[in-house]
Enzyme design. Structure first.
Site, PDB file in Angstrom:
ATOM      1  N   ASP A   1       0.882  -1.162   0.000  1.00  0.00           N
ATOM      2  CA  ASP A   1       0.000   0.000   0.000  1.00  0.00           C
ATOM      3  C   ASP A   1       0.921   1.214   0.000  1.00  0.00           C
ATOM      4  O   ASP A   1       1.431   1.622   1.046  1.00  0.00           O
ATOM      5  CB  ASP A   1      -0.893  -0.010   1.244  1.00  0.00           C
ATOM      6  CG  ASP A   1      -1.830   1.178   1.283  1.00  0.00           C
ATOM      7  OD1 ASP A   1      -2.398   1.524   0.231  1.00  0.00           O
ATOM      8  OD2 ASP A   1      -1.989   1.770   2.373  1.00  0.00           O
TER       9      ASP A   1
ATOM     10  N   GLU B   1      -1.109  -1.277  -4.867  1.00  0.00           N
ATOM     11  CA  GLU B   1      -2.320  -0.494  -5.104  1.00  0.00           C
ATOM     12  C   GLU B   1      -2.099   0.431  -6.289  1.00  0.00           C
ATOM     13  O   GLU B   1      -1.102   1.161  -6.345  1.00  0.00           O
ATOM     14  CB  GLU B   1      -2.690   0.320  -3.868  1.00  0.00           C
ATOM     15  CG  GLU B   1      -3.991   1.086  -4.044  1.00  0.00           C
ATOM     16  CD  GLU B   1      -4.403   1.782  -2.766  1.00  0.00           C
ATOM     17  OE1 GLU B   1      -5.029   1.142  -1.914  1.00  0.00           O
ATOM     18  OE2 GLU B   1      -4.084   2.979  -2.643  1.00  0.00           O
TER      19      GLU B   1
ATOM     20  N   ASP C   1      -2.634   1.384   6.934  1.00  0.00           N
ATOM     21  CA  ASP C   1      -1.788   1.066   5.775  1.00  0.00           C
ATOM     22  C   ASP C   1      -1.350  -0.405   5.808  1.00  0.00           C
ATOM     23  O   ASP C   1      -1.225  -1.051   4.772  1.00  0.00           O
ATOM     24  CB  ASP C   1      -0.534   1.960   5.759  1.00  0.00           C
ATOM     25  CG  ASP C   1      -0.878   3.423   5.929  1.00  0.00           C
ATOM     26  OD1 ASP C   1      -1.124   4.084   4.917  1.00  0.00           O
ATOM     27  OD2 ASP C   1      -0.925   3.874   7.085  1.00  0.00           O
TER      28      ASP C   1
END
Length: 184
Positions: A7, A68, A141
């Site tokens: 992430d 991501e 996160d």
């Protein structure tokens, strides 16, 4: 399959490793956050993220890296930092010849919670449940990195079938094109 989810973020970059396959129980191998000082210059922060990701790759030997996909945000400064951290993760995977998958935030949320509009708390709760953890990984996160890995494990078979179908349809390009279109 062992998937390392990333992430991306310049201040906090979530990293999580999940083992599993479709239809089988999932297992968290590791989770954490790479942090960089906000007052450090951007180039130095990117080096710190690169070193951290390389250490995770060395320690956990994933089969795939899922990152991501950067999406448009209102704050251009935030999206730039996210894109830069994302590029570092992609570079680290490519340097090792590891397959790379990009998933949008809504894809990840939908895969893990059933809704592409789920909030951070819902994602954290489902990651906790799916991985049979005592509590949600913190900060968010870290949970998001695990969610990316879970999303990829569950979606990889469909992505592979689609890729193979495209390769059969157009072996010279590996993709399908509408009739009458020309390669770019």
């Amino acid at each position: 399959m062992r998937v390392m989810g990333v992430d991306p973020g310049l201040t906090r970059c979530g990293v999580g490793v999940v083992d599993g396959s479709t239809g089988r129980p999932l297992h968290m191998a590791a989770v954490g956050v790479l942090r960089t000082p906000a007052d450090e210059e951007t180039a130095r922060r990117l080096v710190l993220i690169e070193r951290g990701i390389e250490e995770w790759l060395d320690a956990h030997s994933p089969d795939v890296v899922a990152v991501e996909r950067v999406f448009s945000q209102h704050n251009i400064r935030t999206v730039m930092g996210t894109a830069q951290a994302s590029a570092v993760a992609m570079l680290c995977a490519a340097r090792r010849g590891l397959p790379l998958a990009l998933h949008t935030p809504s894809e990840v949320k939908a895969a893990v919670t059933g809704s592409g509009r789920a909030d951070k708390a819902q994602v954290g709760a489902m990651v906790t449940r799916l991985l049979r953890l005592r509590e949600a990984p913190r900060p968010a996160d870290a949970a998001d990195a695990l969610a990316l890995a879970i999303c990829h494990i569950w979606r990889a078979p469909a992505h592979d079938r689609l890729r193979r179908a495209r390769a059969v349809a157009h072996p010279e390009h590996g993709t399908t094109r509408p009739k009458g279109s020309t390669p770019s």
